[in-house]
Design a protein around this motif. Sequence first.
Motif, PDB file in Angstrom:
ATOM      1  N   LEU A 232       0.849  -1.186   0.000  1.00  0.00           N
ATOM      2  CA  LEU A 232       0.000   0.000   0.000  1.00  0.00           C
ATOM      3  C   LEU A 232       0.884   1.233   0.000  1.00  0.00           C
ATOM      4  O   LEU A 232       1.707   1.420   0.891  1.00  0.00           O
ATOM      5  CB  LEU A 232      -0.897   0.012   1.244  1.00  0.00           C
ATOM      6  N   ASN A 233       0.732   2.072  -1.008  1.00  0.00           N
ATOM      7  CA  ASN A 233       1.459   3.336  -1.091  1.00  0.00           C
ATOM      8  C   ASN A 233       0.540   4.445  -0.603  1.00  0.00           C
ATOM      9  O   ASN A 233      -0.455   4.766  -1.261  1.00  0.00           O
ATOM     10  CB  ASN A 233       1.910   3.602  -2.530  1.00  0.00           C
ATOM     11  N   LEU A 234       0.873   5.021   0.540  1.00  0.00           N
ATOM     12  CA  LEU A 234      -0.030   5.931   1.229  1.00  0.00           C
ATOM     13  C   LEU A 234       0.604   7.298   1.428  1.00  0.00           C
ATOM     14  O   LEU A 234       1.706   7.418   1.964  1.00  0.00           O
ATOM     15  CB  LEU A 234      -0.411   5.342   2.589  1.00  0.00           C
TER      16      LEU A 234
ATOM     17  N   ASP B 246      -1.716   4.896  -3.792  1.00  0.00           N
ATOM     18  CA  ASP B 246      -3.012   4.224  -3.746  1.00  0.00           C
ATOM     19  C   ASP B 246      -4.053   5.040  -2.998  1.00  0.00           C
ATOM     20  O   ASP B 246      -5.252   4.958  -3.296  1.00  0.00           O
ATOM     21  CB  ASP B 246      -2.877   2.859  -3.063  1.00  0.00           C
ATOM     22  N   ALA B 247      -3.610   5.796  -1.988  1.00  0.00           N
ATOM     23  CA  ALA B 247      -4.549   6.538  -1.142  1.00  0.00           C
ATOM     24  C   ALA B 247      -3.796   7.652  -0.431  1.00  0.00           C
ATOM     25  O   ALA B 247      -2.562   7.708  -0.479  1.00  0.00           O
ATOM     26  CB  ALA B 247      -5.219   5.605  -0.128  1.00  0.00           C
ATOM     27  N   ALA B 248      -4.558   8.516   0.242  1.00  0.00           N
ATOM     28  CA  ALA B 248      -3.945   9.632   0.953  1.00  0.00           C
ATOM     29  C   ALA B 248      -4.793   9.980   2.163  1.00  0.00           C
ATOM     30  O   ALA B 248      -6.020   9.861   2.138  1.00  0.00           O
ATOM     31  CB  ALA B 248      -3.819  10.848   0.038  1.00  0.00           C
TER      32      ALA B 248
ATOM     33  N   PRO C 298      -7.282  -4.849  -2.026  1.00  0.00           N
ATOM     34  CA  PRO C 298      -7.261  -5.533  -0.716  1.00  0.00           C
ATOM     35  C   PRO C 298      -6.419  -4.862   0.367  1.00  0.00           C
ATOM     36  O   PRO C 298      -6.916  -4.681   1.494  1.00  0.00           O
ATOM     37  CB  PRO C 298      -6.761  -6.938  -1.064  1.00  0.00           C
ATOM     38  N   PRO C 299      -5.156  -4.461   0.108  1.00  0.00           N
ATOM     39  CA  PRO C 299      -4.406  -3.800   1.185  1.00  0.00           C
ATOM     40  C   PRO C 299      -5.049  -2.492   1.640  1.00  0.00           C
ATOM     41  O   PRO C 299      -5.039  -2.170   2.830  1.00  0.00           O
ATOM     42  CB  PRO C 299      -3.026  -3.551   0.552  1.00  0.00           C
ATOM     43  N   LEU C 300      -5.628  -1.731   0.698  1.00  0.00           N
ATOM     44  CA  LEU C 300      -6.284  -0.482   1.060  1.00  0.00           C
ATOM     45  C   LEU C 300      -7.563  -0.758   1.844  1.00  0.00           C
ATOM     46  O   LEU C 300      -7.853  -0.078   2.837  1.00  0.00           O
ATOM     47  CB  LEU C 300      -6.590   0.339  -0.191  1.00  0.00           C
TER      48      LEU C 300
END
Length: 307
Positions: free
Chosen positions: A99-101, A145-147, A281-283
Amino acid sequence: MLPPRRFLPSFSLLSAFEAAARTGSVTAAASELGLTQSAVSRQIAALEKQIGVVLFLRERQTIRLTIAGDSYAREVREALRRISNASLNLRANPSGGTLNLAILPFFGSRWLIPRMPRLLDQHPGMVVNLITRLEPFDFRFDTLDAALHFGAARWPGAVLTPLMDEDVIPACSPDFSARHDLRTAQDLLKAPLLHLNTRPDAWENWFRSQETGFEALHGMLFDQFVTMLEAASAGLGIALLPRFLIARELDEGRLVAAVAAAPLPTGRYFLACPPERASYPPLAAFRAWMLAEIADERLAPADGIGQ
């Protein structure tokens, strides 16, 4: 659907073009790639023939990007960077689950990171890469992927999950409070105020909430909460700080509330992601874990999160 193969140049052609565009030299590109100058020149020529566009102007022994070539080089460089990052992530975690956050630095260091061992205990094998971002960005042109986002629920094209509310209190060192004899909101107008440049109207909103008139509000300016917190702890002034993120300093006595006043609600934290990553899935696991952590803290006797 992928475009026709004739519009997908090989990796070797793109690498040669990108290296020459970045260095401005076929010789330097050849040295970087471990090829001969003639091999790099042939690859660039093959790329130009395949896409039907002249990318470089040849002038004696030098090359110079055309306008079209310069635009194409930017796109190719970003695409190669994303491929490189994806490969690094896969190598770091061959089983997947990365997961890249994007995180806000103060929230990340104070709230998220201390709790992450529980996340990783629940999801062994998950890898979470943390990248600092202070402002919203376009997910279409990034590898994240998200922030974690604070403020109004405005992030075009993103799915927003509400997380928690924030409130702030004016805080300073105990010595500073004693030296300035702080008792009321009016007293704060005579003391140095510390400001965050991403929240330029924070003090104005606070004084209005206290029904205290003011003129121009001056003071030191900071670009991050963490440096403003340290300045307040060092006795440089009074800072408006999120109550749930300075619990440690308040408990240790490094900071005290400058005056007795109700915390001021300032906004909400969100988890933002592009629609196509919402079920990744990881998010999904991270989102469920974070909501559970917040719910547990709300139920705890000593509630650390401002409502």
